[in-house]
Design an enzyme around this catalytic site. Sequence first.
Site, PDB file in Angstrom:
ATOM      1  CB  SER A 119      -9.894  34.336 -31.917  1.00  0.00           C
ATOM      2  OG  SER A 119      -9.789  34.060 -33.284  1.00  0.00           O
ATOM      3  CE  LYS A 178     -10.696  31.272 -34.356  1.00  0.00           C
ATOM      4  NZ  LYS A 178     -10.063  30.729 -35.531  1.00  0.00           N
ATOM      5  CE  LYS A 222      -6.125  34.005 -28.669  1.00  0.00           C
ATOM      6  NZ  LYS A 222      -7.007  34.179 -29.816  1.00  0.00           N
TER       7      LYS A 222
HETATM    8  P1  NAD Z   1       0.127  37.821 -34.337  1.00  0.00           P
HETATM    9  O1  NAD Z   1       0.643  37.800 -32.946  1.00  0.00           O
HETATM   10  O2  NAD Z   1       0.982  37.335 -35.457  1.00  0.00           O
HETATM   11  O3  NAD Z   1      -0.343  39.323 -34.726  1.00  0.00           O
HETATM   12  C1  NAD Z   1      -0.907  40.238 -33.823  1.00  0.00           C
HETATM   13  C2  NAD Z   1      -0.394  41.637 -34.164  1.00  0.00           C
HETATM   14  O4  NAD Z   1      -1.021  42.586 -33.297  1.00  0.00           O
HETATM   15  C3  NAD Z   1       1.118  41.787 -33.950  1.00  0.00           C
HETATM   16  O5  NAD Z   1       1.712  42.319 -35.126  1.00  0.00           O
HETATM   17  C4  NAD Z   1       1.236  42.750 -32.754  1.00  0.00           C
HETATM   18  O6  NAD Z   1       2.373  43.586 -32.820  1.00  0.00           O
HETATM   19  C5  NAD Z   1      -0.058  43.546 -32.909  1.00  0.00           C
HETATM   20  N1  NAD Z   1      -0.528  44.194 -31.669  1.00  0.00           N
HETATM   21  C6  NAD Z   1      -0.648  43.653 -30.430  1.00  0.00           C
HETATM   22  N2  NAD Z   1      -1.178  44.547 -29.569  1.00  0.00           N
HETATM   23  C7  NAD Z   1      -1.397  45.685 -30.285  1.00  0.00           C
HETATM   24  C8  NAD Z   1      -1.948  46.953 -29.962  1.00  0.00           C
HETATM   25  N3  NAD Z   1      -2.368  47.252 -28.717  1.00  0.00           N
HETATM   26  N4  NAD Z   1      -2.037  47.886 -30.947  1.00  0.00           N
HETATM   27  C9  NAD Z   1      -1.603  47.616 -32.212  1.00  0.00           C
HETATM   28  N5  NAD Z   1      -1.088  46.420 -32.584  1.00  0.00           N
HETATM   29  C10 NAD Z   1      -0.980  45.468 -31.630  1.00  0.00           C
HETATM   30  O7  NAD Z   1      -1.246  37.011 -34.293  1.00  0.00           O
HETATM   31  P2  NAD Z   1      -2.077  36.387 -35.538  1.00  0.00           P
HETATM   32  O8  NAD Z   1      -1.625  34.977 -35.741  1.00  0.00           O
HETATM   33  O9  NAD Z   1      -2.080  37.353 -36.675  1.00  0.00           O
HETATM   34  O10 NAD Z   1      -3.526  36.296 -34.874  1.00  0.00           O
HETATM   35  C11 NAD Z   1      -4.366  37.428 -34.697  1.00  0.00           C
HETATM   36  C12 NAD Z   1      -5.731  36.932 -34.221  1.00  0.00           C
HETATM   37  O11 NAD Z   1      -6.295  36.061 -35.211  1.00  0.00           O
HETATM   38  C13 NAD Z   1      -5.660  36.113 -32.906  1.00  0.00           C
HETATM   39  O12 NAD Z   1      -6.791  36.393 -32.110  1.00  0.00           O
HETATM   40  C14 NAD Z   1      -5.680  34.679 -33.404  1.00  0.00           C
HETATM   41  O13 NAD Z   1      -6.216  33.790 -32.431  1.00  0.00           O
HETATM   42  C15 NAD Z   1      -6.575  34.800 -34.627  1.00  0.00           C
HETATM   43  N6  NAD Z   1      -6.354  33.770 -35.658  1.00  0.00           N
HETATM   44  C16 NAD Z   1      -5.097  33.404 -36.027  1.00  0.00           C
HETATM   45  C17 NAD Z   1      -4.924  32.409 -37.006  1.00  0.00           C
HETATM   46  C18 NAD Z   1      -3.542  31.941 -37.435  1.00  0.00           C
HETATM   47  O14 NAD Z   1      -3.456  30.892 -38.112  1.00  0.00           O
HETATM   48  N7  NAD Z   1      -2.480  32.645 -37.089  1.00  0.00           N
HETATM   49  C19 NAD Z   1      -6.037  31.813 -37.610  1.00  0.00           C
HETATM   50  C20 NAD Z   1      -7.310  32.241 -37.261  1.00  0.00           C
HETATM   51  C21 NAD Z   1      -7.466  33.225 -36.283  1.00  0.00           C
END
Ligand code: NAD
Length: 296
Positions: free
Chosen positions: A96, A171, A239
Amino acid sequence: MKKIGFIGLGIMGKPMAKNLLKEGYSLIVYDINNAPVRELVAAGAKEGKSSKEVAAQSEVIITMLPNSPDVKEAVLGKDGVLDGAKPGTILIDMSSIAPLASKEVSEKAKAKGVVMLDAPVSGGEPKAVDGTLAIMVGGPEDAFEEVKQILAVMGASVTHVGEIGSGNTTKLANQIIVALNIAAMAEAMVLATKAGVDPEKVYHAIRGGLAGSTVLDAKMPLVLDGNFKPGFRIELHIKDMMNALETAHELGVPVPLSSVILEIMQALKCDGKAKDDHGGIVQFYEMLAKAEVRKG
Ligand code: NAD
């Protein structure tokens, strides 16, 4: 079956990648944190040492990263996706991020012959695990048709909403509705609790009426247990609301309620609660009213 690269194996990316493996896709994965990479390798994926290496061995690349700067780094940065991807590759960014950032990354991808879709998701970790996310997709329709089946492994609904950036605009609309629903639930339940009515009974009394909602059913049981383990962290919702406000201001659209909920979440962040689930918004109201919405 297309060879898929998956970058970003956090709360959401890890179960989504596992579902693709279970469906029989061959997967190469990368994350800056090695622990989830090892877990995916144990489940049958191949390890990539960088986003570039993942891209070089994939026909479709999926990114699931926190925010716009992370997507820019993984796609446009040194040893990033565009350093390795072959022309004709489809990049699906499921993070997102700001719609403008999607457009910017897509322009740079296009210059290298890579087609990009922005395909953020809603539903949180439980639906990522079940493969029942709601997926909203922007970008060229022919590319969407080509990868629709892959998206359907991760989502119960997969909807093409328009050109690149429209997925993330959709979104943002989703996130405004979710944040304000949680705040409304929190405000109402603290009032009921302070008035001496059992909040669990209030929840059961109203959930079948007009105030019932997916948000109420997902978050109220957790609030009643005082369980604020994420899920979706408050810092990630901050964010999204910052991206919503920035987009709204660029378009000249006033979003008064969005700015209030953003400040409520900023206050919780100052209080050390940035990593709590967004259901923890209730704690802001609990602090003001000195009443806790918990099981009797
Ligand atoms: P998270 O922080 O758990 O996971 C993100 C992952 O990306 C981490 O494992 C991190 O190490 C990795 N990362 C960061 N920078 C990187 C890079 N340059 N190269 C490789 N890996 C990298 O976050 P999440 O909760 O999984 O959310 C991910 C996305 O999905 C976000 O944009 C969030 O807003 C969206 N989202 C999350 C949820 C939820 O309930 N958690 C629901 C819908 C949407």
